[in-house]
Motif scaffolding. Structure first.
Motif, PDB file in Angstrom:
ATOM      1  N   UNK A 102      29.400  46.739  67.406  1.00 40.47           N
ATOM      2  CA  UNK A 102      29.735  46.455  66.008  1.00 40.47           C
ATOM      3  C   UNK A 102      29.359  45.026  65.639  1.00 40.47           C
ATOM      4  N   UNK A 103      29.179  44.781  64.344  1.00 40.68           N
ATOM      5  CA  UNK A 103      28.836  43.452  63.854  1.00 40.68           C
ATOM      6  C   UNK A 103      29.843  43.036  62.790  1.00 40.68           C
ATOM      7  N   UNK A 104      30.510  41.921  63.028  1.00 35.97           N
ATOM      8  CA  UNK A 104      31.466  41.361  62.077  1.00 35.97           C
ATOM      9  C   UNK A 104      30.876  40.094  61.486  1.00 35.97           C
ATOM     10  N   UNK A 105      30.616  40.106  60.167  1.00 32.52           N
ATOM     11  CA  UNK A 105      30.030  38.952  59.501  1.00 32.52           C
ATOM     12  C   UNK A 105      31.125  38.009  59.021  1.00 32.52           C
ATOM     13  N   UNK A 106      30.857  36.702  59.174  1.00 35.96           N
ATOM     14  CA  UNK A 106      31.707  35.689  58.571  1.00 35.96           C
ATOM     15  C   UNK A 106      31.101  35.266  57.254  1.00 35.96           C
ATOM     16  N   UNK A 107      31.197  33.997  56.913  1.00 38.67           N
ATOM     17  CA  UNK A 107      30.551  33.500  55.697  1.00 38.67           C
ATOM     18  C   UNK A 107      29.044  33.473  55.893  1.00 38.67           C
ATOM     19  N   UNK A 108      28.319  34.093  54.971  1.00 38.69           N
ATOM     20  CA  UNK A 108      26.869  34.180  55.033  1.00 38.69           C
ATOM     21  C   UNK A 108      26.311  33.676  53.713  1.00 38.69           C
ATOM     22  N   UNK A 109      25.338  32.760  53.788  1.00 40.01           N
ATOM     23  CA  UNK A 109      24.686  32.229  52.586  1.00 40.01           C
ATOM     24  C   UNK A 109      23.197  32.104  52.879  1.00 40.01           C
ATOM     25  N   UNK A 110      22.405  33.067  52.368  1.00 38.09           N
ATOM     26  CA  UNK A 110      20.989  33.134  52.683  1.00 38.09           C
ATOM     27  C   UNK A 110      20.155  33.076  51.413  1.00 38.09           C
ATOM     28  N   UNK A 111      18.929  32.560  51.555  1.00 44.17           N
ATOM     29  CA  UNK A 111      18.025  32.418  50.429  1.00 44.17           C
ATOM     30  C   UNK A 111      17.181  33.645  50.206  1.00 44.17           C
ATOM     31  N   UNK A 112      15.976  33.422  49.678  1.00 45.30           N
ATOM     32  CA  UNK A 112      15.116  34.522  49.257  1.00 45.30           C
ATOM     33  C   UNK A 112      14.578  35.329  50.427  1.00 45.30           C
ATOM     34  N   UNK A 113      14.688  34.796  51.633  1.00 43.80           N
ATOM     35  CA  UNK A 113      14.244  35.544  52.806  1.00 43.80           C
ATOM     36  C   UNK A 113      15.066  36.771  53.085  1.00 43.80           C
ATOM     37  N   UNK A 114      16.265  36.809  52.549  1.00 44.94           N
ATOM     38  CA  UNK A 114      17.080  38.012  52.640  1.00 44.94           C
ATOM     39  C   UNK A 114      17.828  38.136  53.950  1.00 44.94           C
ATOM     40  N   UNK A 115      18.473  39.300  54.113  1.00 45.87           N
ATOM     41  CA  UNK A 115      19.306  39.596  55.274  1.00 45.87           C
ATOM     42  C   UNK A 115      18.857  40.900  55.907  1.00 45.87           C
ATOM     43  N   UNK A 116      18.609  40.858  57.221  1.00 43.63           N
ATOM     44  CA  UNK A 116      18.319  42.058  57.997  1.00 43.63           C
ATOM     45  C   UNK A 116      19.294  42.085  59.160  1.00 43.63           C
ATOM     46  N   UNK A 117      20.151  43.100  59.173  1.00 40.25           N
ATOM     47  CA  UNK A 117      21.191  43.167  60.194  1.00 40.25           C
ATOM     48  C   UNK A 117      21.209  44.544  60.821  1.00 40.25           C
ATOM     49  N   UNK A 118      21.210  44.581  62.163  1.00 35.85           N
ATOM     50  CA  UNK A 118      21.259  45.840  62.904  1.00 35.85           C
ATOM     51  C   UNK A 118      22.360  45.755  63.943  1.00 35.85           C
ATOM     52  N   UNK A 119      23.151  46.822  64.032  1.00 36.18           N
ATOM     53  CA  UNK A 119      24.261  46.826  64.978  1.00 36.18           C
ATOM     54  C   UNK A 119      24.379  48.201  65.626  1.00 36.18           C
ATOM     55  N   UNK A 120      24.867  48.212  66.867  1.00 39.56           N
ATOM     56  CA  UNK A 120      25.224  49.467  67.524  1.00 39.56           C
ATOM     57  C   UNK A 120      26.701  49.730  67.244  1.00 39.56           C
TER      58      UNK A 120
END
Length: 339
Positions: A1-19
Motif C-alpha cells: 500500500x501507499x500512504x501519501x503525506x503532503x504532496x506539492x508537484x508542478x506541471x510534471x504531474x504525479x505517477x504513483x504505483x502501489x501493490x
C-alpha cells in the motif's frame, strides 16, 4: 500500500504505483499542477484521496491489475477547485467531489457512481452497472458522450439545467430535479421523479413510462417523444403547468392534477387516450395528428362530474374514430372530418 503525506508537484504531474491501496494521511494535502496517474494493484485495492484541500489541476486517471487495467476496488477523490477525471476503471464505486466543476471523463465502474460539483458537472461518458447520482449545486449537469447506467439515474441541478441528450442507455428509472431538463435514451425510458421549474423534454427510441410511486412536477411545457414506442402517463400526483406534447406509436394519459392542456400531438396506429379527473381538456397552439383511434374523457371534482373537452385547433387531423365524453365537447378537424 501507499500512504501519501503532503504532496506539492508542478506541471510534471504525479505517477504513483502501489501493490495495494493508495490513500493519504489525515490532514494532508495533495496538490498537483499536472496530470495524475494512479495505479493500485492487487485483488482488493482502492484509491482514496479525499483531503479537504486537495487540488488536482490536471486530469486524474485510475487503474489497477484487474482485467484491462481495472482497479479491483473503489475510487474516491476530492478537489477544492475543479476536478477532471481522465480514464478511471474500477470494479467498485466511484465518488468524485469538488467545490467547483467536475468532469467524469471516461469512467467505468462496477458499482455506483456519485458526482457532486459546486459548479458545472460533466458526466463525461460514464458507464456503470450500478446507480448514477449526479448533483450540481450551482450549475448544469451535462455529458460529453453516451451514458450507460445499469441501475437508476438521479440528477439534481436546482440552479441550472440537466442536459442529457446523447444516445444514452438507461436501464433503470431516471429522476431529475432542475430548472429545465432534456433526457434522451437509445431505447425505452422509465421516468422517476421529475421536478422542474421550467420545461421538460424526453426523447426515447422505445416506450416512455413512469416508475411506480413517482410523479412529474413540471411547471413549464412537457414534450415526450417515444419514436416507435408509446407514451404512458398515469401516476397519481402528476402536475403539469404547461402544455403536454406527445409523439409516438400511441399515447395514454390519465391526469388528475387539474386542467390538462395538450400541445403538439402526433400519434400512430396504437391510438391516443386522454382522460382527466380534475379539469377540462383543451389544446394550445399546434395541431393534433392522430392516425389511430382517439378516446377523450374529461371530468372534475375527482371524477364526480363531467368537464369540457375543447380541441378546436385549426391544424388537427383525426384519421380514425374519435370517442369523446364531457360536459361540452368541441372538436375540429381541418383535413377530412371526424367520425
Amino acid at each position: 500500500p501507499l500512504l501519501l503525506g503532503n504532496v506539492n508537484l508542478g506541471s510534471g504531474g504525479l505517477s504513483a504505483t502501489a501493490n495495494g491501496s493508495i490513500t493519504q494521511d489525515s490532514n494532508s494535502t495533495v496538490a498537483v499542477n499536472g496530470t495524475s496517474a494512479l495505479t493500485a494493484n492487487g485483488t482488493a485495492a482502492s484509491v482514496s484521496l479525499t483531503g479537504a484541500n486537495n487540488d488536482f489541476q490536471g486530469a486524474v486517471s485510475v487503474a489497477g491489475s484487474g482485467a484491462g487495467g481495472t482497479l479491483n476496488g473503489t475510487v474516491a477523490i476530492n478537489d477544492t477547485n475543479d476536478l477532471t477525471l481522465g480514464t478511471v476503471k474500477s470494479t467498485g464505486t466511484v465518488t468524485a467531489t469538488a467545490d467547483e466543476a467536475v468532469d467524469l471523463g471516461s469512467t467505468t465502474a462496477g458499482g455506483n457512481v456519485s458526482a457532486t460539483a459546486g459548479g458545472l458537472l460533466d458526466l463525461g461518458q460514464t458507464s456503470t452497472t450500478g446507480n448514477l447520482t449526479a448533483t450540481s449545486t450551482t450549475g448544469n449537469v451535462s455529458q460529453s458522450g453516451p451514458l450507460t447506467v445499469g441501475g437508476s439515474t438521479s440528477t439534481t441541478a436546482p440552479s441550472g439545467a440537466v442536459l442529457l441528450s446523447d444516445n444514452n442507455n438507461f436501464t433503470g428509472q431516471v429522476s431529475v430535479t432542475a430548472q429545465t431538463a432534456e433526457v434522451a435514451s437509445a431505447g425505452g425510458l422509465t421516468l422517476g421523479n421529475i421536478s422542474t421549474t421550467g420545461g421538460f423534454d424526453a426523447i426515447a427510441n422505445g416506450n416512455i413510462t413512469q416508475a411506480a410511486n413517482t410523479t412529474m412536477q413540471v411547471a413549464g411545457p412537457s414534450d415526450l417523444s417515444a419514436g416507435t414506442g408509446t407514451v404512458t402517463l398515469g401516476n397519481t400526483g402528476n402536475s403539469l403547468g404547461g402544455p403536454l406534447s406527445l409523439s409516438g406509436a400511441g399515447a395514454s394519459v390519465s391526469y388528475g392534477g387539474g386542467p390538462l392542456v395538450l400541445g403538439e400531438i402526433d400519434t400512430g396506429a396504437s391510438g391516443l387516450s386522454v382522460s382527466t379527473t380534475n379539469g377540462p381538456i383543451s389544446q394550445s397552439a399546434g395541431g393534433i395528428t392522430a392516425s389511430g383511434p382517439v378516446t377523450l374523457a374529461a371530468t372534475q371534482n375527482n371524477g364526480a362530474v363531467t368537464a369540457d373537452v375543447n380541441l378546436n385547433g385549426t391544424e388537427n387531423n383525426f384519421s380514425n374514430t374519435v370517442n369523446a365524453s364531457g360536459a361540452n365537447v368541441t372538436l375540429a378537424d381541418s383535413y377530412g372530418g371526424i367520425s
